[in-house]
Design a protein around this motif. Structure first.
Motif, PDB file in Angstrom:
ATOM      1  N   LEU A  29       0.806  -1.216   0.000  1.00 33.17           N
ATOM      2  CA  LEU A  29       0.000   0.000   0.000  1.00 33.17           C
ATOM      3  C   LEU A  29       0.848   1.279   0.000  1.00 33.17           C
ATOM      4  CD1 LEU A  29      -2.899   0.984  -0.079  1.00 33.17           C
ATOM      5  CD2 LEU A  29      -2.913   0.981   2.406  1.00 33.17           C
ATOM      6  N   PRO A  30       1.888   1.406   0.806  1.00 30.43           N
ATOM      7  CA  PRO A  30       2.701   2.636   0.735  1.00 30.43           C
ATOM      8  C   PRO A  30       3.328   2.855  -0.643  1.00 30.43           C
ATOM      9  CG  PRO A  30       3.174   1.466   2.756  1.00 30.43           C
ATOM     10  CD  PRO A  30       2.308   0.566   1.925  1.00 30.43           C
ATOM     11  N   SER A  31       3.812   1.796  -1.274  1.00 25.94           N
ATOM     12  CA  SER A  31       4.413   1.961  -2.599  1.00 25.94           C
ATOM     13  C   SER A  31       3.355   2.284  -3.646  1.00 25.94           C
ATOM     14  CB  SER A  31       5.199   0.712  -2.998  1.00 25.94           C
ATOM     15  OG  SER A  31       4.336  -0.404  -3.104  1.00 25.94           O
ATOM     16  N   VAL A  32       2.164   1.727  -3.503  1.00 26.07           N
ATOM     17  CA  VAL A  32       1.077   2.035  -4.431  1.00 26.07           C
ATOM     18  C   VAL A  32       0.679   3.502  -4.294  1.00 26.07           C
ATOM     19  CG1 VAL A  32      -1.365   1.589  -4.940  1.00 26.07           C
ATOM     20  CG2 VAL A  32       0.186  -0.317  -4.563  1.00 26.07           C
ATOM     21  N   MET A  33       0.558   3.987  -3.074  1.00 26.82           N
ATOM     22  CA  MET A  33       0.197   5.390  -2.853  1.00 26.82           C
ATOM     23  C   MET A  33       1.311   6.324  -3.334  1.00 26.82           C
ATOM     24  SD  MET A  33      -2.784   5.669  -1.733  1.00 26.82           S
ATOM     25  CE  MET A  33      -3.519   4.191  -2.354  1.00 26.82           C
ATOM     26  N   ARG A  34       2.557   5.937  -3.153  1.00 24.38           N
ATOM     27  CA  ARG A  34       3.687   6.745  -3.613  1.00 24.38           C
ATOM     28  C   ARG A  34       3.669   6.867  -5.137  1.00 24.38           C
ATOM     29  NH1 ARG A  34       7.574   3.730  -1.773  1.00 24.38           N
ATOM     30  NH2 ARG A  34       7.197   4.462   0.324  1.00 24.38           N
ATOM     31  N   SER A  35       3.443   5.747  -5.819  1.00 26.46           N
ATOM     32  CA  SER A  35       3.398   5.795  -7.281  1.00 26.46           C
ATOM     33  C   SER A  35       2.174   6.567  -7.765  1.00 26.46           C
ATOM     34  CB  SER A  35       3.408   4.386  -7.870  1.00 26.46           C
ATOM     35  OG  SER A  35       2.243   3.687  -7.501  1.00 26.46           O
ATOM     36  N   LEU A  36       1.075   6.477  -7.050  1.00 24.91           N
ATOM     37  CA  LEU A  36      -0.111   7.262  -7.404  1.00 24.91           C
ATOM     38  C   LEU A  36       0.177   8.753  -7.236  1.00 24.91           C
ATOM     39  CD1 LEU A  36      -3.134   7.270  -8.171  1.00 24.91           C
ATOM     40  CD2 LEU A  36      -3.632   7.190  -5.731  1.00 24.91           C
ATOM     41  N   GLY A  37       0.858   9.126  -6.173  1.00 27.16           N
ATOM     42  CA  GLY A  37       1.223  10.523  -5.962  1.00 27.16           C
ATOM     43  C   GLY A  37       2.158  11.036  -7.039  1.00 27.16           C
ATOM     44  N   LYS A  38       3.127  10.218  -7.454  1.00 29.20           N
ATOM     45  CA  LYS A  38       4.037  10.616  -8.528  1.00 29.20           C
ATOM     46  C   LYS A  38       3.273  10.791  -9.838  1.00 29.20           C
ATOM     47  CE  LYS A  38       8.231   8.539  -6.671  1.00 29.20           C
ATOM     48  NZ  LYS A  38       9.260   7.507  -6.876  1.00 29.20           N
TER      49      LYS A  38
END
Length: 69
Positions: A29-38
């Motif tokens: 989830l943190p990596s998914v949210m990070r990529s979504l933010g990028k």
């Protein structure tokens, strides 16, 4: 207008959606949210670039003055 497509979305429903997303993505989830933010950041940069180009084109057209008779 944030959830215009879900007009009756309440706090309970948001908690359920968050819980389900936590179950689905788990540790990722943190990596998914990070990529979504990028992705959102890159999209905003692209839109800003297009807006700048349009503004420049409009300003160039305004600077050109018609010849006086």
């Amino acid at each position: 207008m944030l959830f215009a497509f879900l007009p009756n979305l309440g706090t309970t429903e948001l908690v359920i959606v968050a819980f389900v997303s936590l179950l689905m993505f788990g540790n990722r989830l943190p990596s998914v949210m990070r990529s979504l933010g990028k992705s959102v950041t890159e999209f905003k940069k692209g839109v800003a670039g297009i807006e700048d180009e349009i503004d420049e084109a409009v300003n160039v057209d305004k600077k050109i003055t018609p010849p006086t008779p």
